[in-house]
Design an enzyme around this catalytic site. Structure first.
Site, mmCIF file in Angstrom:
data_model
loop_
_atom_site.group_PDB
_atom_site.id
_atom_site.type_symbol
_atom_site.label_atom_id
_atom_site.label_comp_id
_atom_site.label_asym_id
_atom_site.label_seq_id
_atom_site.Cartn_x
_atom_site.Cartn_y
_atom_site.Cartn_z
ATOM 1 N N ALA A 282 0.813 -1.218 0.000
ATOM 2 C CA ALA A 282 0.000 0.000 0.000
ATOM 3 C C ALA A 282 0.846 1.266 0.000
ATOM 4 O O ALA A 282 0.328 2.352 0.200
ATOM 5 C CB ALA A 282 -0.933 0.004 1.208
ATOM 6 N N ASP B 280 13.154 4.718 4.169
ATOM 7 C CA ASP B 280 12.125 3.898 4.812
ATOM 8 C C ASP B 280 12.694 3.087 5.973
ATOM 9 O O ASP B 280 12.102 3.018 7.057
ATOM 10 C CB ASP B 280 11.486 2.963 3.789
ATOM 11 C CG ASP B 280 10.705 3.721 2.731
ATOM 12 O OD1 ASP B 280 10.425 4.909 2.949
ATOM 13 O OD2 ASP B 280 10.375 3.122 1.686
#
Length: 334
Positions: free
Chosen positions: A37, A86
């Site tokens: 997602a 990330d």
């Protein structure tokens, strides 16, 4: 495999071997970061596994090294030449803050993020595109091509963070038009980042939201990593009263849009559109909704213990609580 990938590709980690220190083990993991997602579930998994093995076997890696190990795993095993943001956010996140990260030096600063009276809401388009990994590598190669053009004329240029908009415009004629657009997005986005951090330091969330809008426009039109569904969601946010900002998240080609708005209205909007016979095709889908929360990354043995918070009451099925942190994704600026 996680540790081997980093050892093979990063000379600073080669000296720190884990041979013979990790025996066979069983591992079970879970979390609330949605898969595919755009919320960096792969970085969350890499960070969690690396952190767990490091703590369990006393391997001695610090958090920065664990972030590099996760990045090298993506490069060498997954085949995606990703950056380190990330993994870094998963390991260094703090509650009530976003991270301003210098991806070259890995110096970072925690910027305040506490938008009183607003909610950070994520809409998952639930559209899955398979281009993200391969196209990421293409975008990186295009940016490197632009840097190579500028380097022929200007010494000391290592990456686009060393390039100004004036430099790009000066040597635009020597670049492919697509390469120019990719590079221009990155240069403009770097400045947007600095402006957004300055706004956060002043508690100016209106300006911060405007920078989010500009970021999405660049990702969609210049970097071309958005899709119709993401653009549709962001456009609703941009023209809706009470919305401070909206932009896509993740690598693009599907995934999430974070909006600071009333998500109940949004759900009703999409349901109404889905029921209309004359609705446009991109309107006839109901995105999944998450209520975002920025929290601290996982704790190690040396971290100060924290009193466990009471369990919240169960949420209705249509509203899923997504807690960033615990090796999830921070809303990282950088």
């Amino acid at each position: 495999a996680v540790f081997e990938s980093a050892m093979d590709a990063n000379s600073s980690l080669r000296k720190q071997t884990v041979d013979g220190q990790i025996s066979l083990f069983d591992m079970a993991f879970g979390g609330d970061v949605p898969l595919g997602a755009g919320l960096s579930s792969s970085a969350a998994l890499e960070s969690a596994v690396g952190f767990a093995l490091n703590e369990t076997y006393g391997l001695g890696f610090d958090r920065e090294q664990l972030a590099k190990i996760g990045q090298m795993t993506e490069h060498n095993y997954v085949g995606v030449r990703c950056g380190i943001m990330d993994q870094f956010a998963s390991l260094f996140g703090e509650a009530g803050h976003v991270i301003r990260l210098d991806c070259r030096s890995l110096e970072y600063k925690l910027e305040p993020f506490d938008p009183q009276g607003c909610r950070v809401v994520l809409f998952d388009t639930q559209v899955k595109h398979t281009l993200a990994s391969s196209e990421y590598n293409v975008r990186r190669a295009q940016c490197e091509a632009g840097v190579a053009v500028v380097l022929r004329h200007v010494g000391g240029v290592e990456s686009l963070r060393d390039v100004t908009a004036d430099m790009l415009d000066t040597y635009k004629g020597e670049m492919d038009e697509v390469v120019y657009r990719r590079c221009r997005y990155v240069v403009d986005e770097n400045q947007r980042l600095l402006d957004a951090c300055a706004a956060l330091e002043k508690g100016d969330y209106v300006t911060f939201g405007q920078k989010m809008n500009g970021s999405h426009e660049g990702l969609s039109r210049q970097y071309e990593v958005s899709c119709d569904e993401l653009d549709f969601l962001a456009d609703i946010g941009h023209r809706t009263d009470g919305v401070l900002g909206a932009r896509m998240m993740g690598g693009g080609f599907g995934g999430d849009v974070p909006d600071e708005l009333c998500y109940q209205w949004a759900r009703e909007y999409f349901r109404d559109a889905d029921a209309k016979e004359d609705a446009e095709p991109e309107e006839k889908f109901v995105p999944k909704t998450y209520n975002g929360k920025v929290s601290k990354a996982g704790k190690g043995k040396k971290d100060k213990p924290k009193k466990a918070a009471p369990k919240p009451a169960p949420k209705p099925a249509e509203e899923e609580q997504l807690t960033f942190g615990d090796f999830g994704t921070e809303e990282a600026a950088g």
